[in-house]
Motif scaffolding. Structure first.
Motif, PDB file in Angstrom:
ATOM      1  N   ALA A 453     -14.209 -25.370 -34.895  1.00  0.00           N
ATOM      2  CA  ALA A 453     -12.802 -25.404 -35.301  1.00  0.00           C
ATOM      3  C   ALA A 453     -12.516 -26.655 -36.125  1.00  0.00           C
ATOM      4  O   ALA A 453     -11.901 -26.595 -37.193  1.00  0.00           O
ATOM      5  N   MET A 456     -14.090 -26.434 -39.564  1.00  0.00           N
ATOM      6  CA  MET A 456     -13.347 -25.582 -40.488  1.00  0.00           C
ATOM      7  C   MET A 456     -12.136 -26.338 -41.014  1.00  0.00           C
ATOM      8  O   MET A 456     -11.824 -26.265 -42.200  1.00  0.00           O
ATOM      9  N   ALA A 457     -11.474 -27.076 -40.123  1.00  0.00           N
ATOM     10  CA  ALA A 457     -10.319 -27.861 -40.574  1.00  0.00           C
ATOM     11  C   ALA A 457     -10.766 -28.869 -41.632  1.00  0.00           C
ATOM     12  O   ALA A 457     -10.103 -29.046 -42.658  1.00  0.00           O
ATOM     13  N   LEU A 459     -13.336 -28.589 -43.596  1.00  0.00           N
ATOM     14  CA  LEU A 459     -13.661 -27.857 -44.826  1.00  0.00           C
ATOM     15  C   LEU A 459     -12.381 -27.518 -45.591  1.00  0.00           C
ATOM     16  O   LEU A 459     -12.329 -27.686 -46.810  1.00  0.00           O
ATOM     17  N   PHE A 460     -11.366 -27.067 -44.867  1.00  0.00           N
ATOM     18  CA  PHE A 460     -10.102 -26.755 -45.524  1.00  0.00           C
ATOM     19  C   PHE A 460      -9.541 -27.997 -46.201  1.00  0.00           C
ATOM     20  O   PHE A 460      -9.002 -27.927 -47.302  1.00  0.00           O
ATOM     21  N   TYR A 461      -9.697 -29.120 -45.529  1.00  0.00           N
ATOM     22  CA  TYR A 461      -9.205 -30.370 -46.113  1.00  0.00           C
ATOM     23  C   TYR A 461     -10.007 -30.724 -47.356  1.00  0.00           C
ATOM     24  O   TYR A 461      -9.459 -31.064 -48.399  1.00  0.00           O
TER      25      TYR A 461
END
Lengths: 513, 369
Positions: A453, A456-457, A459-461
């Motif tokens: 989790a 992924m955060a 990566l989104f950033y």
């Protein structure tokens, strides 16, 4: 809306404090004026401006020019000029020449000469190491570029070591740095544009780019950003980096900082823009992507298979450095079933007598490793080797024997620590080390689920970061046309395109016949 | 602060589509299919793809008339202000219902298989928080992350499926027609929901460079995903045979079965990680789509700001079922049976409306001019 209210409230309670300051409007006004043709007034002005008897290295020399039969004085900062040359090519001719041409240019043999009239401008030149000549009755001042600032010579690159390829590095003298770039790119389109960025110290930066490659819009944004800086001093390029960045608080760097001129030159050839600054032994390359921060110049100097080998090795090291400790925590705390039974027995056996939970163990060792690393960096070099011995001995052997740390944790930490050294970019290195700590926490919180989790955060950033308009993972995603120099690189012959995210004026390096 | 966003690239769009729809093979959908048509359930994805091809084709044809307009604008243009609004609201409600219980079923999977002692709410909330954060970043960035993880995710799925074949018996697919041809056909028309997301993807048309690109991506993903789901179900059937009936989540049971060599007996964590990645992408994109619809319905320009609130509402709705079984068999089964046929019907209605209004003729005239 909410943000706006918070902001106004914040402003209300956080007002700028008022100080009793001395006004210098008189000085500023004076600097805007022209010099007079009166000899005494000029000498008075400059002596008071440079506080002459008090300021020991400001030299004023008065004499009479024989050819013109007029009084004159020169003013210079003795620590920043070549006094010998002033004596030989400025003062001596003026004193001895008897021709009555009336032109200073014909008397003085010094090669570079210019004139100025505004007091402020002349002061700037003098502080930059120039020599100013004032003549009685003349309403302009003659300036000679006599600058000779002591500094380091060009040395080997210390922080970005490579085996194959050019070894020289930038030094603190910006003239040398520009020369290093010029000698690599012998092209009249290579522009070196200078700009003064701070008000009090008047530090100047140099933008280096290829006129027929660099995107004008990008160049304009950078220039605008530089002109909009409102500060009294920026002493070093690394401080300028923080002024320029879009997200100064971000863990991940968005500007490439390098001390290798060959690297800078290769980026210029692709259409990037390089910033140099006096007194900084390095340059900034913008925009920078994740890939450019991960690559090393050696990838290209080595033959293709070897270059790709070290590139894949670096990728592996990146993954190991980021994930090994947190993965260990997740597996041993939450997903024990995944470990083969024999291995699990071995793990459990070594941990049997350790009183701490494994997350505490990992954190202790991470801290110890960071301490050794920082201490090794700061320690004076004669006692440097001691740190290594002490660190290895105490933390490795003794901690295990005292049942504070289990040997498996030492392996994990050593592996991830070692891997983190492979990422050569200093900022990226810090990003990896700090991310690692955060990942350990998330793995301790919810095992592999927490880890994924959080990843992924991140990566989104990361995909949302931009470096001067260039997405962080460009040209991989979003896709841009490029020579696909990302995870693996191709033959130099096949790398025919400049990166599309820069929108260079000339996209193709070599056209097909 | 507002950053200028670019367009959604073709490969990013395909990645989102594959991760979003392809993930259906790895949750409880295969069980819903199996409970009705037993060992013929691997045919359902292909057959319903064949059936859904018609409404999707018609829908895309209709959408082409309105270059670079999204689904809701087209609906409101074709069906009028009030009827259009009602249809849009219906679509939004159906997909809101679907996302609520889909996310819940994922939280259930994580809990039952890997974190049996963790409270469901924590797992569920973490899922929603990450999805909210991602959705706030915008579809372009969701696409970028999707592209970064797609290779890993697809490769590991196929790898797991290949490993499954080691222990499976191919004879399990017989009798080949399962409960009978008619039943298969009936079920495949009902389980159009497998591809319902493609209907929702038409909301993304304005984000792509052109509708041509969009069509290309859609058909590619459509074909690939129907094959992937079908093969995955086929392999589950071969692996579990009739035992499928007692399972809840076949993919996760399957990855517990497999091993890489004899040294690594339990490799489910590796596949769990990649599965989780695609799950995050799936719900991030789904959440974004829903908020896009919401924003469109109620004329909210900066709809990104409603994402956290929507996510909270979905979290609360998803928490309604007490037990995991209820969530799957009662609540989710409803959306599984309704949304696909409903979306297909809307697509056909839209096409009919366009046809009756003479939009196609007008387009032809415009072209000939």
């Amino acid at each position: 809306m909410k943000k706006r209210i918070v902001k106004t409230l914040f402003k209300k309670f956080n007002t700028e404090p008022q100080f009793q300051e001395q006004s210098n409007t008189k000085d500023i006004e004076r600097k805007k004026q022209d010099i007079s043709s009166n000899y005494d007034q000029n000498i008075q002005t400059f002596k008071s401006m440079f506080s002459v008897p008090k300021n020991t290295d400001i030299k004023v020399r008065e004499f009479t020019i024989r050819a013109l039969n007029r009084r004159a004085f020169i003013i210079f900062i003795s620590t920043m000029v070549d006094v010998q040359r002033i004596q030989e090519s400025i003062v001596e001719p003026l004193l001895e020449n008897e021709l009555t041409t009336g032109k200073i240019r014909d008397i003085v043999s010094f090669p570079i000469e210019s004139t100025a009239t505004i007091i402020g401008e002349i002061t700037e030149f003098i502080t930059g190491g120039m020599t100013a000549l004032f003549i009685d009755g003349d309403n302009q001042c003659h300036l000679f570029e006599t600058t000779n600032i002591p500094g380091r010579s060009i040395e080997k690159s210390d922080n970005e070591v490579i085996v194959k390829g050019a070894k020289e590095a930038f030094n603190e003298r910006v003239i040398d740095n520009i020369a290093l770039l010029r000698k690599k790119i012998k092209n009249e389109n290579l522009i070196v544009e200078s700009q003064v960025i701070s008000k009090r110290s008047r530090n100047d930066v140099f933008l280096v780019y290829q006129k027929d490659l660099a995107n004008d819009e990008l160049l304009q944004t950078i220039i605008d950003k530089l002109t909009s800086l409102d500060t009294d001093r920026i002493l070093d390029l690394s401080i300028l980096e923080q002024y320029l960045e879009e997200r100064p608080w971000s863990l991940f760097p968005t500007i490439l900082y390098t001390e290798r001129p060959d690297r800078a030159a290769s980026f210029i050839e692709e259409g990037h823009i390089v910033i140099l600054m006096s007194n900084s032994p390095s340059c900034l390359i913008l925009p920078a992507t994740f890939w450019s921060l991960m690559h090393s110049p050696e990838d290209h100097y080595l033959r293709v298979p070897y270059g790709n080998f070290i590139r894949l090795l670096r990728l592996l090291a990146f993954i190991v450095a980021v994930f090994s400790s947190s993965f260990y925590i997740a597996i041993t705390n939450y997903h024990v079933g995944m470990i083969p039974p024999d291995l699990l027995m071995a793990f459990a056996g070594t941990r049997e007598r350790v009183p701490f939970p494994s997350i505490i163990e990992i954190f202790m060792m991470e801290l110890a490793f960071e301490l050794i690393r920082e201490a090794g960096l700061r320690v004076p070099s004669p006692i440097g080797p001691t740190i290594g011995i002490v660190g290895a001995l105490i933390l490795g052997q003794a901690a295990v024997q005292a049942n504070i740390i289990s040997p498996i944790v030492i392996i994990v930490i050593a592996l991830s620590g070692l891997s983190s050294f492979i990422i050569s970019d200093l900022s990226m290195n810090f990003a990896v080390r700090i991310t690692r700590l955060l990942l350990i926490l998330s793995a301790g919180f919810l095992g592999v689920y927490g880890l994924t989790a959080f990843c992924m955060a991140i990566l989104f950033y990361l995909v949302s970061i931009k470096s001067f308009g260039t997405p962080y993972f460009a040209p991989m995603t979003p896709h841009f046309f490029s020579s696909k120099d990302l995870i693996v690189r191709h033959l130099p012959i096949k790398e025919r395109f400049r990166p599309g995210y820069l929108k260079p004026k000339d996209m193709v390096k070599q056209r097909k016949e | 602060m507002k950053q200028q966003l670019g367009k959604l690239g073709l490969r990013e769009y395909i990645s989102i589509a594959i991760l979003m729809v392809g993930a259906k093979a790895t949750e409880d959908t295969p069980i819903h299919l199996f409970s009705k048509v037993q060992n013929a359930s691997w045919m359902i994805p292909i057959l319903s793809a064949g059936i859904f091809f018609i409404p999707l084709f018609l829908l895309l044809k209709t959408m082409t008339l309105f270059q670079d307009k999204d689904l809701f604008s087209v609906i409101q243009k074709l069906l009028g202000k009030y009827l259009g609004f009602m249809v849009c609201l219906l679509i939004f409600l159906i997909s809101s219902y679907a996302i609520s219980f889909d996310t819940r079923s994922y939280a259930n999977i994580i809990r039952t298989f890997y974190f049996t002692t963790t409270p469901n709410l924590i797992i569920y909330a973490l899922l929603m928080v990450v999805c909210t954060y991602g959705a706030r970043k915008g579809i372009q960035h969701i696409g970028s992350v999707a592209y970064l993880v797609i290779y890993l995710s697809v490769f590991s799925l196929w790898f797991a499926l290949v490993l499954c074949t080691q222990k499976s018996t191919f004879q399990a697919i017989f009798p080949i027609w399962g409960p009978g041809k008619l039943e298969i056909l009936k079920q495949s028309s009902q389980k159009l929901t497998l591809f319902a997301d493609f209907f929702l993807f038409t909301m993304l048309i304005p984000f792509l460079t052109s509708i041509k690109q969009y069509k290309k991506g859609t058909w590619f993903a459509f074909v690939y995903v129907s094959l992937q789901i079908s093969v995955a179900i086929l392999i589950y059937i071969c692996l579990f045979d009739v035992g499928m009936d007692g399972l809840a989540y076949p993919f996760h049971t399957a990855i517990r079965f497999i091993s890489i060599g004899s040294f690594l007996p339990n490799v489910e964590i590796i596949f769990f990680v990649t599965w989780l990645m695609s799950a995050f992408i799936r719900f991030t994109a789904f959440l974004y789509l829903n908020s896009l619809m919401f924003g469109h319905l109620f004329k909210i320009k900066d709809f990104e700001y409603v994402i956290p609130s929507l996510a909270t509402i979905y979290l609360l709705i998803g928490s309604i079922p007490e037990a995991a079984v209820n969530a799957s068999t009662e609540f989710k089964a409803l959306s599984l049976n309704i949304s696909g046929p409903a979306f297909a019907a809307i697509s056909i209605i839209l096409w009919l409306a366009a046809l009756l209004k003479g939009e196609f003729k007008r387009e032809k005239n415009r072209n000939s001019m």
